[in-house]
Design an enzyme around this catalytic site. Structure first.
Site, PDB file in Angstrom:
ATOM      1  CB  VAL A  83      -0.984   0.048   1.201  1.00 23.40           C
ATOM      2  CG1 VAL A  83      -1.969  -1.089   1.138  1.00 23.40           C
ATOM      3  CG2 VAL A  83      -0.235   0.079   2.527  1.00 23.40           C
ATOM      4  CE  LYS A  84       3.684   2.226   4.628  1.00 21.10           C
ATOM      5  NZ  LYS A  84       3.275   0.910   5.090  1.00 21.10           N
TER       6      LYS A  84
END
Length: 386
Positions: free
Chosen positions: A183-184
């Site tokens: 999700v980064k």
């Protein structure tokens, strides 16, 4: 018909990324080979640091940084309560004690004045967390660190691609840690990075991620043995990344600017859509920072709503909006309670936790997805105003 589910975050993998991984799978090196060095060099160049050290994940990056900073039994390290537990756990791993300083109620980042209030003779380091991607007030934090001879370890898991006073995050402090969780801003599956411009710290980080073992002749006690020779100089861990992961990271890094630009576009659209929405406060951004917008957090004005945060959260989930809450104050967690931490120590953080919701934000969101999120949130909030 129910619209498709929109998660709060998601990776963007394309054919170029897939081919980069396939090329490594067909090569001679799968683990610690040439791609590791290449990723480190390109990452250090991107952020503007002298050195970068790949590591198995963002938590390992924080652990390694605390080790390199010399955190040990009885040392205190000041950090923020609104963060993932790893920002404090890393201190415990080294035998130290996390000390939580309250947040600025506008930026949601650690308050530099609160840091100053918590400094004691045992304080050894500060771990500011760039929450949601907006950099902390690093000028004031460095001023405090210089005054008390403290190490600064930036937790930049949210802030790859962000700038503070014109400088890239990753080039400013003693050490800066990053995460490459899916999700980064970029992903290597699992993985992380530590940047520094200090050679001594760099060498400690290299040792720590690989069992405390080195073949570096400059560091060996016995320099007369053959090329097979190595020495264990300290007790380290196996925190290495693979060439497979680094190939993906190199490919993703090429697209980082595009990813961050899209995040900023979406955040700007949200700001415009929600700025006059009664019952909601949009994120505040300081003029000397340029957030990379890992998360977009709205704060509910609960006094204007006839239901609580939980009800709003559930209504949005029912409408397939993948909301989340970032984060539960670390000292609320049962393990931290068992260590003696209690509620009431960070008023602003606790107040924020009761009213915050993270809404979807990721580069591959289509414009219609963004508009769907906006329409749904406006409908849910407007239907629940007092």
């Amino acid at each position: 018909m129910k619209k498709k589910f929109i998660p709060y975050g998601k990776q963007w993998i394309d054919e170029e990324d897939i081919q980069a991984v396939v090329d490594v799978l067909r090569s001679d090196y799968l683990t610690t080979g040439h791609k590791v060095e290449e990723f480190e060099e390109k990452f250090a160049e991107y952020v503007g640091a002298k050195y970068a050290v790949t590591i198995s994940n963002g938590t390992a990056a924080l652990h390694a940084a605390c080790y390199a900073a010399g955190i040990g039994d009885g040392d205190e390290v000041i950090t923020a309560p609104i963060t993932f537990a790893a920002s404090a756990n890393c201190v415990l791993y080294c035998g130290g004690k996390p000390v939580f300083a309250d947040i600025d109620p506008k930026t949601y980042n650690i308050d530099s004045e609160e840091i100053r209030k918590h400094i004691t003779s045992k304080t050894k380091a500060i771990i500011p967390v760039h929450f949601t991607g907006q950099p902390c007030d690093m000028k004031e934090i460095h001023k405090i660190a210089e005054e008390y001879n403290l190490t600064v370890i930036e937790d930049a898991a949210h802030a790859l691609g962000a700038q503070y006073q014109g400088k890239n995050i990753g080039s400013i402090s003693d050490m800066t840690t990053f995460s490459f969780h899916p999700v980064k801003h970029i992903t290597t599956g699992e993985g992380g990075m530590i940047t520094t411009s200090q050679k001594e710290l760099y060498e400690k980080l290299l040792l720590f991620r690989s069992h405390g073992i080195t073949r570096n002749k400059e560091l060996l006690h016995n320099k007369e043995e053959g090329p097979w020779y190595y020495e264990q100089l300290d007790l380290g861990y196996n925190y290495r990344m693979t060439d497979i992961q680094c190939a993906l990271g190199i490919s993703q890094l090429r697209k980082l600017d595009k990813f961050v630009a899209r995040r900023r576009e979406i955040a700007a659209r949200y700001n415009e859509a929600f700025k006059n929405l009664e019952g909601v406060t949009v994120p505040y951004q300081k003029e000397d920072t340029n957030s990379s917008w890992h998360l977009y957090v709205i704060k509910l004005e609960l006094e204007k709503l006839k239901v609580g945060r939980k009800e709003i959260f559930n209504l949005l989930k029912e409408k397939n909006i993948g909301v989340n809450v970032h984060y539960i104050p670390v000292y609320y967690l049962p393990y931290y309670k068992s260590l003696g931490y209690q509620k009431g120590i960070c008023y602003n953080a606790e107040n924020l936790y009761e009213s915050m919701i993270t809404i979807p934000l990721f580069p591959r969101m289509r414009s219609e997805d963004v508009e769907n999120v906006i329409t749904t949130i406006c409908d849910v909030v407007n239907n629940n105003l007092i």
